[in-house]
Enzyme design. Structure first.
Site, PDB file in Angstrom:
ATOM      1  N   HIS A 268       0.847  -1.189   0.000  1.00 42.99           N
ATOM      2  CA  HIS A 268       0.000   0.000   0.000  1.00 42.99           C
ATOM      3  C   HIS A 268       0.886   1.244   0.000  1.00 42.99           C
ATOM      4  CE1 HIS A 268      -3.036   2.907   1.231  1.00 42.99           C
ATOM      5  NE2 HIS A 268      -3.899   2.049   0.735  1.00 42.99           N
ATOM      6  N   ASP A 325      -7.922  -5.537   0.027  1.00 42.13           N
ATOM      7  CA  ASP A 325      -8.409  -6.410  -1.036  1.00 42.13           C
ATOM      8  C   ASP A 325      -8.031  -7.878  -0.851  1.00 42.13           C
ATOM      9  OD1 ASP A 325      -9.638  -4.383  -2.618  1.00 42.13           O
ATOM     10  OD2 ASP A 325      -7.651  -3.691  -3.180  1.00 42.13           O
TER      11      ASP A 325
HETATM   12  N1  CMC Z   1       4.240  -7.485  -4.841  1.00 45.96           N
HETATM   13  C1  CMC Z   1       5.555  -7.395  -5.119  1.00 45.96           C
HETATM   14  N2  CMC Z   1       6.274  -6.260  -5.044  1.00 45.96           N
HETATM   15  C2  CMC Z   1       5.624  -5.136  -4.696  1.00 45.96           C
HETATM   16  C3  CMC Z   1       4.238  -5.131  -4.397  1.00 45.96           C
HETATM   17  C4  CMC Z   1       3.544  -6.377  -4.469  1.00 45.96           C
HETATM   18  N3  CMC Z   1       2.246  -6.449  -4.200  1.00 45.96           N
HETATM   19  N4  CMC Z   1       3.847  -3.879  -4.070  1.00 45.96           N
HETATM   20  C5  CMC Z   1       4.942  -3.106  -4.170  1.00 45.96           C
HETATM   21  N5  CMC Z   1       6.007  -3.866  -4.540  1.00 45.96           N
HETATM   22  C6  CMC Z   1       7.392  -3.392  -4.762  1.00 45.96           C
HETATM   23  C7  CMC Z   1       7.544  -2.791  -6.132  1.00 45.96           C
HETATM   24  O1  CMC Z   1       7.930  -3.770  -7.064  1.00 45.96           O
HETATM   25  C8  CMC Z   1       8.588  -1.746  -5.913  1.00 45.96           C
HETATM   26  O2  CMC Z   1       9.842  -2.381  -5.908  1.00 45.96           O
HETATM   27  P1  CMC Z   1      11.167  -1.619  -6.498  1.00 45.96           P
HETATM   28  O3  CMC Z   1      11.292  -0.363  -5.670  1.00 45.96           O
HETATM   29  O4  CMC Z   1      12.265  -2.595  -6.286  1.00 45.96           O
HETATM   30  O5  CMC Z   1      10.892  -1.317  -7.932  1.00 45.96           O
HETATM   31  C9  CMC Z   1       8.329  -1.265  -4.477  1.00 45.96           C
HETATM   32  O6  CMC Z   1       7.614  -2.336  -3.839  1.00 45.96           O
HETATM   33  C10 CMC Z   1       7.485  -0.011  -4.420  1.00 45.96           C
HETATM   34  O7  CMC Z   1       6.369  -0.171  -5.287  1.00 45.96           O
HETATM   35  P2  CMC Z   1       5.573   1.072  -5.889  1.00 45.96           P
HETATM   36  O8  CMC Z   1       4.662   0.551  -6.933  1.00 45.96           O
HETATM   37  O9  CMC Z   1       6.487   2.193  -6.222  1.00 45.96           O
HETATM   38  O10 CMC Z   1       4.801   1.522  -4.561  1.00 45.96           O
HETATM   39  P3  CMC Z   1       3.430   2.215  -4.481  1.00 45.96           P
HETATM   40  O11 CMC Z   1       3.359   2.911  -3.200  1.00 45.96           O
HETATM   41  O12 CMC Z   1       3.146   3.006  -5.701  1.00 45.96           O
HETATM   42  O13 CMC Z   1       2.516   0.880  -4.502  1.00 45.96           O
HETATM   43  C11 CMC Z   1       0.584  -0.392  -4.692  1.00 45.96           C
HETATM   44  C12 CMC Z   1       1.303   0.722  -3.924  1.00 45.96           C
HETATM   45  C13 CMC Z   1      -0.728  -0.697  -3.946  1.00 45.96           C
HETATM   46  C14 CMC Z   1       0.277   0.105  -6.111  1.00 45.96           C
HETATM   47  C15 CMC Z   1       1.463  -1.687  -4.756  1.00 45.96           C
HETATM   48  O14 CMC Z   1       1.782  -2.127  -3.465  1.00 45.96           O
HETATM   49  C16 CMC Z   1       0.805  -2.800  -5.571  1.00 45.96           C
HETATM   50  O15 CMC Z   1       0.919  -2.811  -6.792  1.00 45.96           O
HETATM   51  N6  CMC Z   1       0.111  -3.780  -4.882  1.00 45.96           N
HETATM   52  C17 CMC Z   1      -0.631  -4.812  -5.596  1.00 45.96           C
HETATM   53  C18 CMC Z   1      -1.995  -4.281  -6.042  1.00 45.96           C
HETATM   54  C19 CMC Z   1      -2.953  -4.079  -4.889  1.00 45.96           C
HETATM   55  O16 CMC Z   1      -3.108  -4.930  -4.029  1.00 45.96           O
HETATM   56  N7  CMC Z   1      -3.647  -2.921  -4.891  1.00 45.96           N
HETATM   57  C20 CMC Z   1      -4.653  -2.582  -3.866  1.00 45.96           C
HETATM   58  C21 CMC Z   1      -4.217  -1.447  -3.002  1.00 45.96           C
HETATM   59  S1  CMC Z   1      -5.203  -1.206  -1.523  1.00 45.96           S
HETATM   60  C22 CMC Z   1      -6.806  -0.816  -2.058  1.00 45.96           C
HETATM   61  C23 CMC Z   1      -6.869   0.357  -2.959  1.00 45.96           C
HETATM   62  O17 CMC Z   1      -6.306   1.417  -2.694  1.00 45.96           O
HETATM   63  O18 CMC Z   1      -7.563   0.258  -3.970  1.00 45.96           O
END
Ligand code: CMC
Length: 391
Positions: A268, A325
């Site tokens: 998140h 989720d």
């Molecule tokens: N699995 C594997 N690696 C992950 C994941 C994951 N679920 N989430 C983040 N990372 C890694 C990502 O690869 C990145 O690594 P690096 O810095 O080495 O490239 C690092 O963590 C940071 O990721 P980011 O995408 O820059 O971080 P963010 O704050 O933008 O991500 C997120 C938030 C929710 C988009 C992400 O955690 C994600 O894609 N999760 C899976 C999708 C998900 O479950 N979404 C629902 C979110 S909660 C409900 C809502 O808000 O709708």
């Protein structure tokens, strides 16, 4: 002047001042109008929590009763809108249809009401009609007659009634499922400046009407990294169950930087600890399945996946924990909601938050048109080359 800070995804930019939702991502705290989410999930109903978010205070019994009656009164959807459903290609995703339908409400109910009473009517209309539109989509997709709410049922019981009742087989919602739906929607009701809410505020900042602003919010929520994750989680768990993929393999893929796959329902932007909503849902799913004597192998897979991920240094170092989720789909499955409607369920839940935030943005004298800047990294000035001289 002239200096523009670079903040992709606005992770460090406070775009507004708000009195609606407080969250602390380090400690895993979430409160609506100051009230902890745990207390609301235990004691409140979705309608009461919606009232709290939109009006700032919990309703009196009289206000709550009046709101409930009005939510039923507004539930009819113009018969002409049913034509839309009939004419969308059968395989259309319900989120695409919902986004179009919410936007279309503006044409069917053109009077835009910016007085206090008018705003109240608009928000009741939205909460009520979106419930009808979602259940109607389900009914029409099966070729069934559309059901309307019964005056003696609550908002959540009525949703299940409108989804599943048929003239030949009356549907009586189990009280455990009605409570579960209330909890599910309360937990989704607001989450400060998440992607879809900031989209609703941005669109509204151009003085765009509330229906069009919310339609944009529905589109943003559709994405797999946002609300679409609840559908993606169930698909991931089902793949593990049906295709014999091991939990360890899924975790390995999620860690592989050459593989775009992410562990859905994990991580998140703000929470760097366990998402408090996921904590409530995890406990709740287990209780509901036990009480209803239902068994879902996907729950066991989810529990195992969580355990394997949380004991892996990658997930620990990146602070990746289950989010809302991860367990919610198992609850929706127990209610027999079809998987392609999971994100629609999230959207109904998020409506009060979007409405409250849209209004707060509109009346805040400090708010301005949303208009971020960029860091230009394109080419310098260069001459126009006539087409015949181009290489
Ligand atoms: N699995 C594997 N690696 C992950 C994941 C994951 N679920 N989430 C983040 N990372 C890694 C990502 O690869 C990145 O690594 P690096 O810095 O080495 O490239 C690092 O963590 C940071 O990721 P980011 O995408 O820059 O971080 P963010 O704050 O933008 O991500 C997120 C938030 C929710 C988009 C992400 O955690 C994600 O894609 N999760 C899976 C999708 C998900 O479950 N979404 C629902 C979110 S909660 C409900 C809502 O808000 O709708």
């Amino acid at each position: 002047t002239g200096y523009i800070s670079f903040d992709p995804g606005f992770a460090n930019t406070g775009s507004c001042k708000s009195t609606i939702t407080y969250m602390d991502g380090e400690k895993g705290i979430l409160r609506y109008r100051g009230i902890p989410i745990e207390e609301l999930a235990e004691h409140s109903s979705f309608v009461e929590t919606s009232y709290l978010l939109i009006n700032g205070e919990l309703p009196t019994r009289e206000q709550l009763n009046r709101t409930s009656v009005q939510l039923n009164d507004h539930s009819l959807v113009h018969e002409d809108m049913q034509n839309f459903y009939q004419n969308f290609p059968r395989a259309s995703h319900p989120m695409g249809i919902l986004s179009a339908m919410v936007n279309a409400l503006r044409s069917f109910y053109p009077e835009l009401l910016y007085t206090d009473e008018g705003f109240e009517e608009t928000f009741l209309r939205l909460l009520s009609k979106v419930r009808t539109m979602a259940s109607m989509a389900h009914k029409i997709s099966r070729g069934h007659k559309v059901e309307y709410p019964r005056p003696d049922y609550t908002y959540c019981a009525n949703f299940l009634h409108m989804m599943f009742n048929t003239p030949v087989k009356p549907y009586i919602a189990r009280k455990e499922l009605v409570k579960a739906l209330n909890v599910f929607w309360i937990l989704h009701a607001d989450h400060e400046q998440n992607c879809s809410t900031s989209v609703v505020r941005s669109v509204g900042s151009a003085r765009t009407n509330i229906y069009a602003s919310l339609s944009a919010g529905v589109s943003a929520l559709w994405g797999a990294l946002h609300g679409g994750a609840n559908q993606a989680v169930i698909q991931m768990l089902t793949d593990i169950h049906e295709q014999g993929v091991s939990v360890q393999d899924v975790v390995r893929r999620a860690k592989d930087k050459n593989d775009p796959f992410r562990l859905m329902g994990f991580g998140h932007r703000v929470y760097k600890t366990y998402d408090p909503r996921a904590r409530i849902l995890k406990k709740y799913v287990d209780e509901v399945l036990n009480r209803l004597k239902l068994q879902d192998p996907l729950l066991d897979i989810a529990l195992e996946l969580e355990e394997v991920a949380l004991s892996d240094s990658y997930f620990v170092d990146y602070n990746l924990y289950p989010n809302v989720d991860f367990y919610s789909g198992i609850l929706l499955k127990a209610m027999q909601i079809p998987t392609n409607m999971f994100t629609v369920m999230f959207a109904i839940g998020r409506l009060p938050g979007w409405i409250a935030q849209w209004q707060e943005n509109l009346i805040d004298p400090e708010q301005r048109l949303t208009r971020p800047r960029q860091i230009y990294i394109g080419s310098n000035t260069r001459p126009y080359i006539p087409i015949d001289e181009r290489q």
